[in-house]
Motif scaffolding. Structure first.
Motif, PDB file in Angstrom:
ATOM      1  N   VAL A 219      -4.315   3.384 -12.252  1.00 44.46           N
ATOM      2  CA  VAL A 219      -3.441   2.169 -12.750  1.00 44.46           C
ATOM      3  C   VAL A 219      -2.941   2.773 -14.377  1.00 44.46           C
ATOM      4  O   VAL A 219      -3.920   2.889 -15.019  1.00 44.46           O
ATOM      5  CB  VAL A 219      -3.949   0.906 -12.640  1.00 44.46           C
ATOM      6  CG1 VAL A 219      -3.160  -0.181 -13.502  1.00 44.46           C
ATOM      7  CG2 VAL A 219      -4.454   0.525 -11.316  1.00 44.46           C
ATOM      8  N   GLU A 220      -1.616   2.800 -14.487  1.00 49.64           N
ATOM      9  CA  GLU A 220      -1.125   3.300 -15.638  1.00 49.64           C
ATOM     10  C   GLU A 220      -0.898   2.141 -16.566  1.00 49.64           C
ATOM     11  O   GLU A 220      -0.512   0.896 -16.000  1.00 49.64           O
ATOM     12  CB  GLU A 220       0.091   3.955 -15.701  1.00 49.64           C
ATOM     13  CG  GLU A 220      -0.025   5.467 -14.778  1.00 49.64           C
ATOM     14  CD  GLU A 220       0.191   5.174 -13.407  1.00 49.64           C
ATOM     15  OE1 GLU A 220       0.642   6.136 -12.609  1.00 49.64           O
ATOM     16  OE2 GLU A 220       0.285   4.101 -12.970  1.00 49.64           O
TER      17      GLU A 220
ATOM     18  N   HIS B  34       3.831   8.454 -14.447  1.00 52.58           N
ATOM     19  CA  HIS B  34       2.728   8.566 -13.585  1.00 52.58           C
ATOM     20  C   HIS B  34       1.602   9.340 -13.801  1.00 52.58           C
ATOM     21  O   HIS B  34       1.926  10.635 -14.324  1.00 52.58           O
ATOM     22  CB  HIS B  34       3.283   8.811 -11.931  1.00 52.58           C
ATOM     23  CG  HIS B  34       4.418   8.220 -11.600  1.00 52.58           C
ATOM     24  ND1 HIS B  34       4.390   7.052 -10.645  1.00 52.58           N
ATOM     25  CD2 HIS B  34       5.780   8.258 -11.736  1.00 52.58           C
ATOM     26  CE1 HIS B  34       5.588   6.313 -10.238  1.00 52.58           C
ATOM     27  NE2 HIS B  34       6.311   7.103 -10.788  1.00 52.58           N
TER      28      HIS B  34
ATOM     29  N   CYS C 260      -4.357   5.851 -18.362  1.00 52.28           N
ATOM     30  CA  CYS C 260      -4.695   5.564 -16.677  1.00 52.28           C
ATOM     31  C   CYS C 260      -6.090   5.506 -16.630  1.00 52.28           C
ATOM     32  O   CYS C 260      -6.895   6.404 -16.870  1.00 52.28           O
ATOM     33  CB  CYS C 260      -4.219   7.170 -16.390  1.00 52.28           C
ATOM     34  SG  CYS C 260      -4.476   7.441 -14.604  1.00 52.28           S
TER      35      CYS C 260
ATOM     36  N   TYR D 282      -3.840  11.635  -5.445  1.00 48.35           N
ATOM     37  CA  TYR D 282      -3.525  10.423  -5.988  1.00 48.35           C
ATOM     38  C   TYR D 282      -2.670  10.085  -6.885  1.00 48.35           C
ATOM     39  O   TYR D 282      -2.705  10.808  -7.775  1.00 48.35           O
ATOM     40  CB  TYR D 282      -5.135   9.759  -6.098  1.00 48.35           C
ATOM     41  CG  TYR D 282      -6.144  10.048  -5.107  1.00 48.35           C
ATOM     42  CD1 TYR D 282      -7.238  11.112  -5.294  1.00 48.35           C
ATOM     43  CD2 TYR D 282      -6.378   9.350  -3.775  1.00 48.35           C
ATOM     44  CE1 TYR D 282      -8.111  11.271  -4.231  1.00 48.35           C
ATOM     45  CE2 TYR D 282      -6.955   9.350  -2.806  1.00 48.35           C
ATOM     46  CZ  TYR D 282      -8.046  10.372  -3.090  1.00 48.35           C
ATOM     47  OH  TYR D 282      -8.750  10.859  -2.093  1.00 48.35           O
ATOM     48  N   TRP D 283      -1.926   8.954  -6.641  1.00 49.13           N
ATOM     49  CA  TRP D 283      -0.892   8.890  -7.668  1.00 49.13           C
ATOM     50  C   TRP D 283      -0.960   7.266  -8.251  1.00 49.13           C
ATOM     51  O   TRP D 283      -1.415   6.442  -7.491  1.00 49.13           O
ATOM     52  CB  TRP D 283       0.330   9.178  -7.259  1.00 49.13           C
ATOM     53  CG  TRP D 283       0.838  10.521  -6.735  1.00 49.13           C
ATOM     54  CD1 TRP D 283       0.381  11.171  -5.687  1.00 49.13           C
ATOM     55  CD2 TRP D 283       1.373  11.462  -7.720  1.00 49.13           C
ATOM     56  NE1 TRP D 283       0.636  12.493  -5.799  1.00 49.13           N
ATOM     57  CE2 TRP D 283       1.454  12.784  -7.100  1.00 49.13           C
ATOM     58  CE3 TRP D 283       2.135  11.372  -8.984  1.00 49.13           C
ATOM     59  CZ2 TRP D 283       2.065  13.752  -7.568  1.00 49.13           C
ATOM     60  CZ3 TRP D 283       2.585  12.287  -9.410  1.00 49.13           C
ATOM     61  CH2 TRP D 283       2.499  13.741  -8.917  1.00 49.13           C
ATOM     62  N   GLY D 284      -0.719   6.995  -9.346  1.00 50.72           N
ATOM     63  CA  GLY D 284      -0.482   5.678  -9.793  1.00 50.72           C
ATOM     64  C   GLY D 284       0.831   5.207  -9.419  1.00 50.72           C
ATOM     65  O   GLY D 284       1.678   5.910  -9.301  1.00 50.72           O
ATOM     66  N   GLN D 285       1.012   3.846  -9.783  1.00 51.74           N
ATOM     67  CA  GLN D 285       2.493   3.372  -9.630  1.00 51.74           C
ATOM     68  C   GLN D 285       3.375   3.622 -10.667  1.00 51.74           C
ATOM     69  O   GLN D 285       4.678   3.404 -10.501  1.00 51.74           O
ATOM     70  CB  GLN D 285       2.318   1.706  -9.498  1.00 51.74           C
ATOM     71  CG  GLN D 285       1.387   1.214  -7.890  1.00 51.74           C
ATOM     72  CD  GLN D 285       2.245   1.835  -7.075  1.00 51.74           C
ATOM     73  OE1 GLN D 285       3.498   1.580  -6.725  1.00 51.74           O
ATOM     74  NE2 GLN D 285       1.759   2.373  -5.747  1.00 51.74           N
ATOM     75  N   GLY D 286       2.860   3.825 -11.923  1.00 52.57           N
ATOM     76  CA  GLY D 286       3.584   4.247 -12.817  1.00 52.57           C
ATOM     77  C   GLY D 286       3.671   3.335 -13.955  1.00 52.57           C
ATOM     78  O   GLY D 286       3.773   2.132 -13.423  1.00 52.57           O
ATOM     79  N   THR D 287       4.385   3.521 -15.270  1.00 51.47           N
ATOM     80  CA  THR D 287       4.522   2.881 -16.418  1.00 51.47           C
ATOM     81  C   THR D 287       6.024   3.251 -16.754  1.00 51.47           C
ATOM     82  O   THR D 287       6.084   4.276 -17.089  1.00 51.47           O
ATOM     83  CB  THR D 287       3.399   2.782 -17.263  1.00 51.47           C
ATOM     84  OG1 THR D 287       3.940   1.642 -18.206  1.00 51.47           O
ATOM     85  CG2 THR D 287       3.454   3.956 -17.947  1.00 51.47           C
TER      86      THR D 287
ATOM     87  N   GLN E 264      -8.042   4.966  -7.217  1.00 51.90           N
ATOM     88  CA  GLN E 264      -6.965   4.165  -7.480  1.00 51.90           C
ATOM     89  C   GLN E 264      -6.809   4.384  -8.888  1.00 51.90           C
ATOM     90  O   GLN E 264      -7.757   4.470  -9.564  1.00 51.90           O
ATOM     91  CB  GLN E 264      -7.435   2.612  -7.180  1.00 51.90           C
ATOM     92  CG  GLN E 264      -7.459   2.300  -5.608  1.00 51.90           C
ATOM     93  CD  GLN E 264      -8.894   2.764  -5.014  1.00 51.90           C
ATOM     94  OE1 GLN E 264      -9.772   2.704  -5.707  1.00 51.90           O
ATOM     95  NE2 GLN E 264      -8.850   3.246  -3.724  1.00 51.90           N
TER      96      GLN E 264
ATOM     97  N   ARG F  32      10.302  13.985  -9.189  1.00 53.51           N
ATOM     98  CA  ARG F  32       9.182  13.420 -10.462  1.00 53.51           C
ATOM     99  C   ARG F  32       9.214  15.033 -11.006  1.00 53.51           C
ATOM    100  O   ARG F  32       9.279  15.965 -10.272  1.00 53.51           O
ATOM    101  CB  ARG F  32       8.155  13.239  -9.718  1.00 53.51           C
ATOM    102  CG  ARG F  32       7.164  12.584 -10.441  1.00 53.51           C
ATOM    103  CD  ARG F  32       6.163  11.438  -9.503  1.00 53.51           C
ATOM    104  NE  ARG F  32       5.842  12.051  -8.285  1.00 53.51           N
ATOM    105  CZ  ARG F  32       5.441  11.255  -7.257  1.00 53.51           C
ATOM    106  NH1 ARG F  32       5.242   9.823  -7.681  1.00 53.51           N
ATOM    107  NH2 ARG F  32       5.246  11.830  -6.261  1.00 53.51           N
TER     108      ARG F  32
END
Length: 119
Positions: free
Chosen positions: A5-6, A95, A22, A108-113, A3, A45
């Motif tokens: 998270v940014e 991301h 991240c 795996y990817w984060g949701q982005g900021t 998981q 992206r």
């Protein structure tokens, strides 16, 4: 599973700086190359920067080379992107992503900021 998270995005004036972070959980990042990507509204992206699992190698998109630095702390399971001399065209959702060593795709990817640079 990893998981991601940014954090660290925000609104900044042109010429300013931001440091994106991240944080990973679930597995140690030491087995993954890590990357930062960004997405403009309505567009695909695009790659920004990547760093090898050991931190020994880093590569940047031409658009950010000289202005951004990617780093990682495997002990803390974090990756960072220091962005300087920001331009309005850097405005995007950023991301982070994890790529298992030896594989081509990012698993795996984060949701982005959100990063917004005003002129």
């Amino acid at each position: 599973q990893v998981q991601l998270v940014e954090s660290g995005g925000g609104l900044v004036q042109a010429g300013g700086s931001l440091r994106l972070s991240c944080a990973a959980s679930g597995r140690t990042l030491s087995r993954y190359n890590m990357g930062w990507f960004r997405q403009f509204p309505g567009k695909e992206r695009e790659f920004v920067a990547t760093i090898s699992w050991s931190g020994d190698n880093a590569y940047y998109a031409d658009s950010v080379k000289g202005r951004c630095t990617i780093s990682r702390d495997n002990a803390k399971n974090t990756v960072a992107l220091q962005m300087n001399s920001l331009k309005p065209e850097d405005t995007a959702v950023y991301h982070c992503a994890a790529q298992r060593v030896g594989e081509l795709k990012y698993d795996y990817w984060g949701q982005g900021t959100q990063v917004t640079v005003s002129s």
